[in-house]
Design a protein around this motif. Sequence first.
Motif, PDB file in Angstrom:
ATOM      1  N   GLU A  55       0.920  -1.123   0.026  1.00  0.00           N
ATOM      2  CA  GLU A  55       0.189   0.063   0.237  1.00  0.00           C
ATOM      3  C   GLU A  55       0.818   1.280  -0.036  1.00  0.00           C
ATOM      4  OE1 GLU A  55      -2.064  -3.541   1.555  1.00  0.00           O
ATOM      5  OE2 GLU A  55      -0.143  -2.598   2.242  1.00  0.00           O
ATOM      6  N   ASN A  56       1.954   1.164   0.778  1.00  0.00           N
ATOM      7  CA  ASN A  56       2.781   2.449   0.829  1.00  0.00           C
ATOM      8  C   ASN A  56       3.540   2.598  -0.494  1.00  0.00           C
ATOM      9  OD1 ASN A  56       1.818   3.073   3.429  1.00  0.00           O
ATOM     10  ND2 ASN A  56       3.656   2.004   4.360  1.00  0.00           N
ATOM     11  N   VAL A  57       3.985   1.594  -1.044  1.00  0.00           N
ATOM     12  CA  VAL A  57       4.785   1.706  -2.257  1.00  0.00           C
ATOM     13  C   VAL A  57       3.798   2.224  -3.302  1.00  0.00           C
ATOM     14  CG1 VAL A  57       5.694   0.305  -4.107  1.00  0.00           C
ATOM     15  CG2 VAL A  57       6.396  -0.017  -2.017  1.00  0.00           C
ATOM     16  N   MET A  58       2.530   1.799  -3.296  1.00  0.00           N
ATOM     17  CA  MET A  58       1.559   2.456  -4.395  1.00  0.00           C
ATOM     18  C   MET A  58       1.402   4.009  -4.105  1.00  0.00           C
ATOM     19  SD  MET A  58       1.393   0.179  -6.745  1.00  0.00           S
ATOM     20  CE  MET A  58       0.127   1.068  -7.743  1.00  0.00           C
ATOM     21  N   ALA A  59       1.242   4.262  -2.807  1.00  0.00           N
ATOM     22  CA  ALA A  59       0.709   5.497  -2.440  1.00  0.00           C
ATOM     23  C   ALA A  59       2.043   6.382  -2.760  1.00  0.00           C
ATOM     24  CB  ALA A  59       0.560   5.394  -0.871  1.00  0.00           C
ATOM     25  N   ALA A  60       3.350   6.036  -2.413  1.00  0.00           N
ATOM     26  CA  ALA A  60       4.634   6.701  -2.691  1.00  0.00           C
ATOM     27  C   ALA A  60       4.623   7.247  -4.304  1.00  0.00           C
ATOM     28  CB  ALA A  60       5.772   6.108  -2.392  1.00  0.00           C
ATOM     29  N   ARG A  61       4.239   6.067  -5.238  1.00  0.00           N
ATOM     30  CA  ARG A  61       4.209   6.468  -6.689  1.00  0.00           C
ATOM     31  C   ARG A  61       3.146   7.357  -7.278  1.00  0.00           C
ATOM     32  NH1 ARG A  61       4.689   0.562  -9.463  1.00  0.00           N
ATOM     33  NH2 ARG A  61       6.753  -0.058  -8.808  1.00  0.00           N
ATOM     34  N   VAL A  62       2.156   7.725  -6.395  1.00  0.00           N
ATOM     35  CA  VAL A  62       1.293   8.578  -6.948  1.00  0.00           C
ATOM     36  C   VAL A  62       1.815  10.087  -7.134  1.00  0.00           C
ATOM     37  CG1 VAL A  62      -0.906   9.654  -6.478  1.00  0.00           C
ATOM     38  CG2 VAL A  62      -0.636   7.359  -5.970  1.00  0.00           C
ATOM     39  N   PRO A  63       1.533  10.838  -8.362  1.00  0.00           N
ATOM     40  CA  PRO A  63       2.204  12.157  -8.122  1.00  0.00           C
ATOM     41  C   PRO A  63       1.563  13.133  -7.218  1.00  0.00           C
ATOM     42  CG  PRO A  63       1.839  11.445 -10.417  1.00  0.00           C
ATOM     43  CD  PRO A  63       1.184  10.296  -9.318  1.00  0.00           C
ATOM     44  N   ALA A  64       2.224  14.204  -6.844  1.00  0.00           N
ATOM     45  CA  ALA A  64       1.896  15.072  -5.780  1.00  0.00           C
ATOM     46  C   ALA A  64       0.453  15.744  -6.397  1.00  0.00           C
ATOM     47  CB  ALA A  64       2.742  16.337  -5.475  1.00  0.00           C
ATOM     48  N   HIS A  65       0.255  15.948  -7.357  1.00  0.00           N
ATOM     49  CA  HIS A  65      -0.976  16.725  -7.733  1.00  0.00           C
ATOM     50  C   HIS A  65      -2.100  15.797  -7.668  1.00  0.00           C
ATOM     51  CE1 HIS A  65       0.264  15.155 -11.537  1.00  0.00           C
ATOM     52  NE2 HIS A  65      -0.845  14.945 -11.825  1.00  0.00           N
ATOM     53  N   ARG A  66      -1.858  14.517  -8.137  1.00  0.00           N
ATOM     54  CA  ARG A  66      -2.968  13.477  -8.166  1.00  0.00           C
ATOM     55  C   ARG A  66      -3.254  13.044  -6.562  1.00  0.00           C
ATOM     56  NH1 ARG A  66      -2.371   8.415 -11.771  1.00  0.00           N
ATOM     57  NH2 ARG A  66      -4.337   8.132 -10.906  1.00  0.00           N
ATOM     58  N   LYS A  67      -2.334  13.284  -5.532  1.00  0.00           N
ATOM     59  CA  LYS A  67      -2.477  12.835  -4.227  1.00  0.00           C
ATOM     60  C   LYS A  67      -3.639  14.031  -3.761  1.00  0.00           C
ATOM     61  CE  LYS A  67       1.691  10.940  -3.012  1.00  0.00           C
ATOM     62  NZ  LYS A  67       2.900  10.823  -2.110  1.00  0.00           N
ATOM     63  N   HIS A  68      -3.340  15.447  -4.165  1.00  0.00           N
ATOM     64  CA  HIS A  68      -4.473  16.351  -3.783  1.00  0.00           C
ATOM     65  C   HIS A  68      -5.617  16.248  -4.350  1.00  0.00           C
ATOM     66  CE1 HIS A  68      -5.261  20.217  -2.472  1.00  0.00           C
ATOM     67  NE2 HIS A  68      -5.825  20.541  -3.750  1.00  0.00           N
ATOM     68  N   GLN A  69      -5.859  15.652  -5.371  1.00  0.00           N
ATOM     69  CA  GLN A  69      -7.214  15.404  -6.088  1.00  0.00           C
ATOM     70  C   GLN A  69      -7.858  14.168  -5.489  1.00  0.00           C
ATOM     71  OE1 GLN A  69      -6.564  14.933 -10.134  1.00  0.00           O
ATOM     72  NE2 GLN A  69      -5.800  16.885 -10.881  1.00  0.00           N
ATOM     73  N   ARG A  70      -7.005  13.405  -5.078  1.00  0.00           N
ATOM     74  CA  ARG A  70      -7.479  12.094  -4.473  1.00  0.00           C
ATOM     75  C   ARG A  70      -8.109  12.699  -2.996  1.00  0.00           C
ATOM     76  NH1 ARG A  70      -5.227   8.338  -1.062  1.00  0.00           N
ATOM     77  NH2 ARG A  70      -3.113   9.405  -1.498  1.00  0.00           N
ATOM     78  N   HIS A  71      -7.221  13.335  -2.396  1.00  0.00           N
ATOM     79  CA  HIS A  71      -7.799  13.745  -1.018  1.00  0.00           C
ATOM     80  C   HIS A  71      -9.091  14.694  -1.171  1.00  0.00           C
ATOM     81  CE1 HIS A  71      -4.582  12.376   1.177  1.00  0.00           C
ATOM     82  NE2 HIS A  71      -3.815  13.141   0.701  1.00  0.00           N
ATOM     83  N   LEU A  72      -9.378  15.345  -2.164  1.00  0.00           N
ATOM     84  CA  LEU A  72     -10.506  16.187  -2.424  1.00  0.00           C
ATOM     85  C   LEU A  72     -11.657  15.326  -2.792  1.00  0.00           C
ATOM     86  CD1 LEU A  72      -9.195  19.167  -4.233  1.00  0.00           C
ATOM     87  CD2 LEU A  72      -9.606  19.065  -1.815  1.00  0.00           C
ATOM     88  N   SER A  73     -11.473  14.428  -3.671  1.00  0.00           N
ATOM     89  CA  SER A  73     -12.548  13.488  -3.989  1.00  0.00           C
ATOM     90  C   SER A  73     -12.897  12.558  -3.052  1.00  0.00           C
ATOM     91  CB  SER A  73     -12.381  12.725  -5.404  1.00  0.00           C
ATOM     92  OG  SER A  73     -11.000  12.232  -5.184  1.00  0.00           O
ATOM     93  N   ASP A  74     -11.927  11.729  -2.422  1.00  0.00           N
ATOM     94  CA  ASP A  74     -12.269  10.875  -1.592  1.00  0.00           C
ATOM     95  C   ASP A  74     -12.860  11.174  -0.198  1.00  0.00           C
ATOM     96  OD1 ASP A  74     -11.548   9.104  -3.453  1.00  0.00           O
ATOM     97  OD2 ASP A  74      -9.594   8.457  -2.866  1.00  0.00           O
ATOM     98  N   ALA A  75     -12.335  12.555   0.224  1.00  0.00           N
ATOM     99  CA  ALA A  75     -12.732  12.879   1.531  1.00  0.00           C
ATOM    100  C   ALA A  75     -12.154  12.204   2.734  1.00  0.00           C
ATOM    101  CB  ALA A  75     -14.331  13.060   1.614  1.00  0.00           C
ATOM    102  N   GLY A  76     -10.860  11.946   2.583  1.00  0.00           N
ATOM    103  CA  GLY A  76     -10.323  11.443   3.559  1.00  0.00           C
ATOM    104  C   GLY A  76      -9.876   9.697   3.470  1.00  0.00           C
TER     105      GLY A  76
END
Length: 534
Positions: A370-391
Amino acid sequence: MADNDELESFRQQWREEVTRRSRPKAAPPASPTPTAPPPARLPPTRHEASHRKEVEEEGPPLASFDPDELAQQIGALNIKPTEDDFSRRDVAEPTSALEHYERAVEKEAEGNLGDSLSHYRKAYRLDSAVDKSYRNKHYAHVWKKSNLPAPTAPIDVIQQSAEVPILPTPELIASFAHLPISQLDPIVENTPPPPCPIATVPSEVLVEILRHVAMDDPSAFGRMALVCKRMAYHFAHEQHIWRRICQGREFGFQGMHYDFSCDLHGEPIYTLAPRYTPFPMGAPVEIPPPLSSWSQVFQTLPRIRFTGIYISTVNYTRPGAASAYSNLSWNSPIHIVTYYRYLRFYPDGSVISLLTSTEPVDVVPHISKENVMAARVPAHRKHQRHLSDAGNTLSGATDSLPPVAMNTLKHGLRGRWHLASPVDTSETSETPASAWKPDLMSDQKSLLSDERDLIIETEGVDPKYVYTMHLSLRSSTVPKSVQLGPAPPNPSKNTKLAWKGFWSYNRLTDDWGEFGLRNDRAFVFRRVRGWGLD
């Protein structure tokens, strides 16, 4: 007339050329793409690492296994916790020469030769004889025991001791069967001892408790043998508990894979045929002939451990650049390079491989799929994921990962693993591992010639590459050169992975490349608290 004939011939050739080029091209044969399955054949040659002898040789082979070894292992168990706490502690900086020397020995054992050399230099600058002080502090008791003269006893005592028969270890443990569980001594003299409820538990209930402990953590079951003689008896005698461990998926051989069960991304490969397992549940099973008990089966047969991580520490030296103001070669610096290889295995047949210079204390607690896949996500996509997934985040991947671990896990590679099948699976219901046991030429031997062999396939740094590791399970022992006392009677089993080969496969060009392993050393297992126990 001749000119007209030549002109007509040229026109005819030109028409044929235009017609041929205007025809739709036939679809070329499907070439391997970055999403194609990994290669289904052997690397071209054996790797030179398969002929290399490791410094730490393993113990006796399987054929010479002592049937009484299990009973003797009770004395070799360690009451200290076996989990390695990969957390950084605040350690005071050494001040004296002896403290610097002790810190240097610790760093050298961890494989950090750069810091070790620095502490060695500081220690010798403060005290040129610090090595003698270190030996007197840590090893004086060993020398004193070896130099003590043999005690002289009266003749009547010698005769009396000679008459007492010395029982073999299995018979000695069998004599513990009817011994009660002893209570603790009174905390205050002439007062009642503390209560011991387990001392009154019937044997049937006690065995059931031990079975649950063994299924939760076999190492905790082994440590219970040190509690008292009664526990030692149940540890060695209750073979049905050991058989359940061997047949289980949690720590036993049902969780071992003898052919690939998933792809490089961890997606399972579904098959109608049942997968091979050496000790299936619900069917009559037998103990392999060289062994005599299920406890020996669990401790001896090749088995991957899921309760920790395999670490290979690599050190090598390279010359530094000479000073521009000096022509003296002896004054040129020498750099000590240290890096680490990490392998974490999962029961579903997947594996995480990581090559980095980050020390284990900073990255090991965070190595997971899980952490390996999370580390591969680009920074801008992480921000989008946080906004859409609501935590909502990936399981095990949290935002509290240290930056060092997050930057390191970006280079983690997903993969899959399998052991060499101990039998010819073509005679069983299991599909033969054709990818690693083909019909080879007469001058080539199969890579998987030993049931201890392990094959790992991982992603490459580029999608068109696949990395193939060929390793072999070994047992850790202490080299004779560093032994101060007698060798340990029972080395740890299946705690090393020795190199036998490392290749890269280009799926676009169908080419194999061989990685050099001149400086690489074997992987050593380190248990991590909480891993594989859920």
